[in-house]
Enzyme design. Sequence first.
Site, short mmCIF file in Angstrom:
data_model
loop_
_atom_site.label_atom_id
_atom_site.label_comp_id
_atom_site.label_asym_id
_atom_site.label_seq_id
_atom_site.Cartn_x
_atom_site.Cartn_y
_atom_site.Cartn_z
N GLU A 48 0.82 -1.21 0.00
CA GLU A 48 0.00 0.00 0.00
C GLU A 48 0.86 1.26 0.00
O GLU A 48 0.57 2.22 -0.72
CB GLU A 48 -0.94 0.00 1.21
CG GLU A 48 -2.03 -1.03 1.14
CD GLU A 48 -3.04 -0.79 0.03
OE1 GLU A 48 -3.23 0.37 -0.38
OE2 GLU A 48 -3.64 -1.77 -0.44
N ASN A 52 1.01 3.94 -3.00
CA ASN A 52 0.74 5.36 -2.76
C ASN A 52 1.84 6.24 -3.34
O ASN A 52 1.57 7.29 -3.93
CB ASN A 52 0.59 5.65 -1.27
CG ASN A 52 -0.81 5.36 -0.76
OD1 ASN A 52 -1.71 5.00 -1.50
ND2 ASN A 52 -0.98 5.52 0.54
N ARG A 106 -9.76 4.37 -7.36
CA ARG A 106 -9.02 4.27 -6.10
C ARG A 106 -9.99 4.29 -4.94
O ARG A 106 -10.90 5.11 -4.87
CB ARG A 106 -8.03 5.44 -5.96
CG ARG A 106 -6.97 5.44 -7.04
CD ARG A 106 -6.00 4.32 -6.81
NE ARG A 106 -5.21 4.11 -8.00
CZ ARG A 106 -4.46 3.05 -8.19
NH1 ARG A 106 -4.39 2.11 -7.29
NH2 ARG A 106 -3.76 2.93 -9.29
#
Length: 145
Positions: A48, A52, A106
């Site tokens: 993650e 990002n 997203r």
Amino acid sequence: MNITNEFRLSLESKSVNEAFCRAVIAAFITPLDPTIEEIADLKTAVSEAVTNAIVHGYRENSGKIYIDGSINEKGIVKIRIKDNGVGIENIAKAMEPLFTTGESDRAGLGFTVMQSFCDRVSVKSTPQKGTSVILTKRIIGRSKW
């Protein structure tokens, strides 16, 4: 606290490198004899953070992602994921569930996922200079039961 092992890594902000980072983290914590759940938790949290950096940190551009990690004598793992991208203007807002600056595909759950799988998540960011995410997790492991 004494560091028993550490690593440093830099790579291009390409989505193909996300899987590589997951493998690195799994290999790095293997000497702690982690449970499958502990491995999955850290791999997911790192995934993650790297995603990002790629999607939000560099957006339409590319750049380097820097990852370093350490393990201390108590089995506490710290992983730092850093980019030199656009940064985050409002960290508290960015960490709210469902908030995203990305496209409609997203979910806005990256930080929520990181927090659910780690003992601590620390975020530092400066607009136009980049973001640093530190994930901390104590590995209990199978051998410690």
